[in-house]
Every structure is written in structure tokens, then in C-alpha cells.
Design a protein around this motif. Sequence first.
Motif, mmCIF file in Angstrom:
data_model
loop_
_atom_site.group_PDB
_atom_site.id
_atom_site.type_symbol
_atom_site.label_atom_id
_atom_site.label_comp_id
_atom_site.label_asym_id
_atom_site.label_seq_id
_atom_site.Cartn_x
_atom_site.Cartn_y
_atom_site.Cartn_z
ATOM 1 N N LEU A 366 0.829 -1.202 0.000
ATOM 2 C CA LEU A 366 0.000 0.000 0.000
ATOM 3 C C LEU A 366 0.861 1.249 0.000
ATOM 4 C CD1 LEU A 366 -2.657 -0.988 2.722
ATOM 5 C CD2 LEU A 366 -2.882 -1.149 0.232
ATOM 6 N N GLY A 367 0.377 2.290 -0.686
ATOM 7 C CA GLY A 367 0.971 3.613 -0.570
ATOM 8 C C GLY A 367 1.919 4.029 -1.667
ATOM 9 N N ALA A 368 2.117 3.218 -2.701
ATOM 10 C CA ALA A 368 3.070 3.602 -3.746
ATOM 11 C C ALA A 368 2.629 4.900 -4.410
ATOM 12 C CB ALA A 368 3.180 2.488 -4.783
ATOM 13 N N THR A 369 3.519 5.878 -4.405
ATOM 14 C CA THR A 369 3.356 7.195 -5.035
ATOM 15 C C THR A 369 2.235 8.024 -4.407
ATOM 16 O OG1 THR A 369 1.820 6.560 -6.818
ATOM 17 C CG2 THR A 369 4.183 6.216 -7.213
ATOM 18 N N HIS A 370 1.682 7.598 -3.274
ATOM 19 C CA HIS A 370 0.704 8.408 -2.554
ATOM 20 C C HIS A 370 1.283 8.810 -1.208
ATOM 21 C CE1 HIS A 370 -3.250 8.040 -4.870
ATOM 22 N NE2 HIS A 370 -2.318 7.503 -5.647
ATOM 23 N N TYR A 371 0.537 9.625 -0.451
ATOM 24 C CA TYR A 371 1.086 10.245 0.755
ATOM 25 C C TYR A 371 0.200 10.043 1.985
ATOM 26 C CZ TYR A 371 3.008 12.761 -3.303
ATOM 27 O OH TYR A 371 3.563 13.085 -4.510
ATOM 28 N N SER A 372 -0.716 9.097 1.936
ATOM 29 C CA SER A 372 -1.649 8.889 3.046
ATOM 30 C C SER A 372 -0.921 8.413 4.298
ATOM 31 C CB SER A 372 -2.717 7.870 2.655
ATOM 32 O OG SER A 372 -3.477 8.333 1.558
ATOM 33 N N SER A 373 -1.563 8.572 5.433
ATOM 34 C CA SER A 373 -0.933 8.221 6.707
ATOM 35 C C SER A 373 -0.824 6.715 6.874
ATOM 36 C CB SER A 373 -1.736 8.803 7.871
ATOM 37 O OG SER A 373 -2.968 8.120 8.013
ATOM 38 N N VAL A 374 0.120 6.330 7.701
ATOM 39 C CA VAL A 374 0.262 4.919 8.051
ATOM 40 C C VAL A 374 -1.012 4.408 8.706
ATOM 41 C CG1 VAL A 374 1.481 3.327 9.596
ATOM 42 C CG2 VAL A 374 2.776 4.979 8.232
ATOM 43 N N ALA A 375 -1.598 5.208 9.599
ATOM 44 C CA ALA A 375 -2.813 4.785 10.296
ATOM 45 C C ALA A 375 -3.941 4.490 9.316
ATOM 46 C CB ALA A 375 -3.249 5.852 11.294
ATOM 47 N N TRP A 411 -5.276 12.738 -1.643
ATOM 48 C CA TRP A 411 -5.422 13.339 -2.973
ATOM 49 C C TRP A 411 -6.414 14.495 -2.917
ATOM 50 C CZ3 TRP A 411 -9.443 13.951 -6.484
ATOM 51 C CH2 TRP A 411 -9.070 14.291 -7.792
ATOM 52 N N MET A 412 -7.508 14.331 -2.188
ATOM 53 C CA MET A 412 -8.519 15.385 -2.100
ATOM 54 C C MET A 412 -7.969 16.611 -1.373
ATOM 55 S SD MET A 412 -11.279 14.685 -3.687
ATOM 56 C CE MET A 412 -12.421 15.848 -2.937
ATOM 57 N N GLN A 413 -7.204 16.412 -0.324
ATOM 58 C CA GLN A 413 -6.603 17.547 0.374
ATOM 59 C C GLN A 413 -5.639 18.298 -0.538
ATOM 60 O OE1 GLN A 413 -5.058 15.233 3.678
ATOM 61 N NE2 GLN A 413 -6.470 16.227 5.115
ATOM 62 N N HIS A 414 -4.848 17.543 -1.285
ATOM 63 C CA HIS A 414 -3.900 18.182 -2.197
ATOM 64 C C HIS A 414 -4.637 18.974 -3.277
ATOM 65 C CE1 HIS A 414 -0.973 18.353 -5.577
ATOM 66 N NE2 HIS A 414 -0.103 18.544 -4.590
ATOM 67 N N ARG A 415 -5.673 18.412 -3.827
ATOM 68 C CA ARG A 415 -6.429 19.078 -4.879
ATOM 69 C C ARG A 415 -7.089 20.355 -4.357
ATOM 70 N NH1 ARG A 415 -11.753 16.664 -8.041
ATOM 71 N NH2 ARG A 415 -11.824 18.226 -9.694
#
Length: 501
Positions: A366-375, A411-415
Motif C-alpha cells: 500500500l501507498g506507492a506514489t501516494h502520501y496517506s498516513s500509516v494509520a 489526494w482530495m486535500q492536495h487538490r
Amino acid sequence: MPSHASPRPRPRVRLRDVVLVGVLVSVLVAGVAVALWVVPGGHSDGAAPVARSTDSAASGASDLATPSPSTPAPPPPRVSAGAAPRLETTPVAGRRLVATVRKKRGWTPGVRFAYQWLVDGKRIAGATRPTLVPTDEMVGRSVSVQVLGRVPGYRPAVSRSKARTILPDNPLAGGEWAVYRGPWNGIYPAYERAGGEDKGLLARIALQPRVIWFAGDFSTSSIGPQLRTFIAEQQAVSGKDALIQIAVFREWPRGEGGRGKPLSGSEQAAYRAWVDAAADAIGDARVAMVLEPDLGLNAVPNNSWETRTADPAVRLGLVKYAARRFSALPRTSVYLDASDSDWLSVPKIVPVLEAAGIGYTRGFALGATHYSSVADNIDYGMRIIDALDADGISGKKFVIDTADNGRPFTWMQHRSEHPGADFDNAATCRSASDTTCDTLGVPPTTDVAGQPGLDLTARQRTDALRYVDAYLWFGRPWLIRQASPFSLSRSLEVARSTPFQ
């Protein structure tokens, strides 16, 4: 005339006189008896008198009424408890754990043992043999074994082993993790050239174990030699058993932009040949593999404007071939890419994973090229595991990318905060107060439950300990768009702003 005296008249005995005499005699006898009871032998010193009788019947009755005290039999000896039981190996979920007791080390000869296993000091129902196979639910808890030693004619003795923590069955844990020191990705050469503060900052990336990507730019004829050299160089420095980390990105021979055109028959054959050559090169090396980053592009896209993959069934069939081929290697752990908590819902990604051969692999990534939290990704991963379990695919684990989520965002926060900006090339953090920006996360580790700064709940820590094999760096925030080329400025910025080093 002779005189005859008249006979004396006999006194008449009257009944009342007889009765009176009888009463007097009875009183006299009773008095003597009382005297004998009260003053036996003429005690005059105040000692308590003791009744005596020459009547054997009376004596027997007295003995029954007040039995003389008897000395109790001594208890049997207790079994001598010698050496405590021992656990022969480190407790690991899914692996047989053996308890041994050395009878000759102080135990009473002839002793026989009964066993009882305990978790957190509480008995495990039915666990009464010398062996135990800990379950995933026991991971993180303490296990011990108690023995009851018995010998005929002896009281039993109890002895308990030291408690030890049950670890997950994790092929990535233990041993050394190799660090790539070659020219690819540019980070290690930059570190070697740097000096002063820059060298220290670049070391935060260059000296960490990192996943190196092998993609379609390596031909079928070159992938084998390249992989052999890559593995041999790291083993020469870190040892034959060092963990080598790679990603295989071969599903898109024309790049992701060309996914709208079906693969030809020759391209499908080339994929299988390429995988065979790579598998032969890996051989018995110890490898952690992230298989096909962006596998989720085979799912129905989240947005109507996204290009749809023309032949997802064909491509997923090829990935399934790779999953089976790589997973058959003796020491390769394969994790299929499963997107991110902010990209693709569970109902979309689970069918993709199943068609791509998740049943063969260790699990998913999980998480490739994304920035979501570990939690968030722990929770997302657990929902995937539950869905796979419901479909009869159980026992899967996962890994999480932490290369670029030091300050997590979606992604939504970044957008929302950076309209029109390139999500794959998110701006780097410049200060401790920056948010919705890219910086290094937790360094690679299998200590998934003990990392400070992740703000995990108790439940998330337990889930991580049981189901997350590692936090790995398979994202590459030091590269432009996490692909190429190397960027010195990005590298320094993500290294300087990270809260984890």
C-alpha cells in the motif's frame, strides 16, 4: 405344776419397715460410691481427680467415650523441582514451539510431566502437550509453559518457564537489510560527492534500505544479467542472507499512457519471458518484491475522464503468472500493489488482487506514489484482508510505503489546497509548520508497532503487529514525479524537513 414361760411374741415385720431398711441400705451404698469417685486415693492437693473403677465393663465404656490421642502419619515427600522448562526456539506465530525439561537437572528420579501452555499468564484451553503452534491472534502477547512433575508416592511439584513474546511469522524480520550503493536513482552518487551539512542530509536517504525498480526498459535479454549483478553487489557488502528489495514494473510496456491499447500476442509472450529471466536471476536470494506498482489501473477508474485499461483481464492474467512464478522462489516474498487508502475502494481493488494472483503471494503493498498516513493504510489494509478472508483467501500480510508520508495528506486535500498542481510531484515541505507537502516518513523497519510519531491507536498497533510485515521505501520522493530524473534540491528538502530522523 410346772410353770412354762409363755413364748415371746415375735415382732411383726411390717412392709413399711422393710422398705425403709432398703432405702437406708441404698443410700449407704450410694454414699460409699460417691466417696470413692470424689476422693480416689485421698487427693488433698487440689489436683483434678480421676475416676477409677475395677469394673472391666465400666473401664471399656470409659475408653470409648474419651479415646487417647494418636500421632498423625507424616505427609509424603514432595517431588524435587529441578530445572525449569525451556522454550527451544523464539515463539513465532504459525511455527511449532517446543518445550523441554531436563529431568536429570535436579528432578526426582522417575518424574513424569503434565504440560499446560499459558498466554499472558492464562491457561490456553486444550494446550496440554509439549508443543504449541501460536496463532496470529497471539502475536505481541507473552507465552510460557507450566509443567506438573509427578512421582508415585510423592506430592507433585510445579515449575514454569520464562515468558517470551510471540512474534509475527515475518520473512522480512531479522538479519541485515542491504543498502543499494550503485548509480541508479542518483541518490548514492550525490551522497558520495557531497560534503558538510548536505552530506549528512543526503545520508538520511542514501544509507537507508530502498526498493529499486526494475521496469520494461530492461530488455528480456538484459534483465537476468542486470538482476544478478545487482544482487551480487549487495550480497558482497551485506552478506548472502541480506534482504534485497526490488519492485517489478513490467505490465505497461508502452507506459501507463498506452494502457488504452490492448497488448499484442508478442507483448504477452515477452512479459512471460521477462518474468522467467528475472526469476532465474533471483534464485535463492532473500528478496522482498513489490509486484506491479499501479496495478490498480486495471480497476474501473475513480474518475470518468481517466483512460481505461483496454484489456484488464489479459494484463491481470500476466501478473498472475508473475505472482505464481516469483512466489515459487524459496526466499522471495511477493507483495502485489493494492493502491492506497485514498485511491480505489475495497470493492474495486479486491477483485483486481484476486485476478492478479494474490492467492500465491505473501500479500499486498500500500501507498506507492501516494502520501496517506500509516494509520489510514493500516485500516484500509485490514478491510482488504477482511474482504479476502470472506472470499476464502486468508493469511495475507501487507507492507506500507513510508518514503514520502512524513506529513501525510490525501489526494482530495492536495487538490483542495493546490488546485491544478501535479499530485505525483507534490511540493516538498520547507518548514516544520508546512502541511500537505512531501517529506520523508518512518525509515524502513519491521518494528511496525513501536514507531513514535505515527499516532496509532492501540487497535492499529495490534493490527500492524499481526498483519504488517514492514514499512518500506518504495516511493521515491527524491526523483521528479517519483520516477526520474534525480533532483538534488528535492532530496535535500525532504531530508531536511522530515520529523522522523
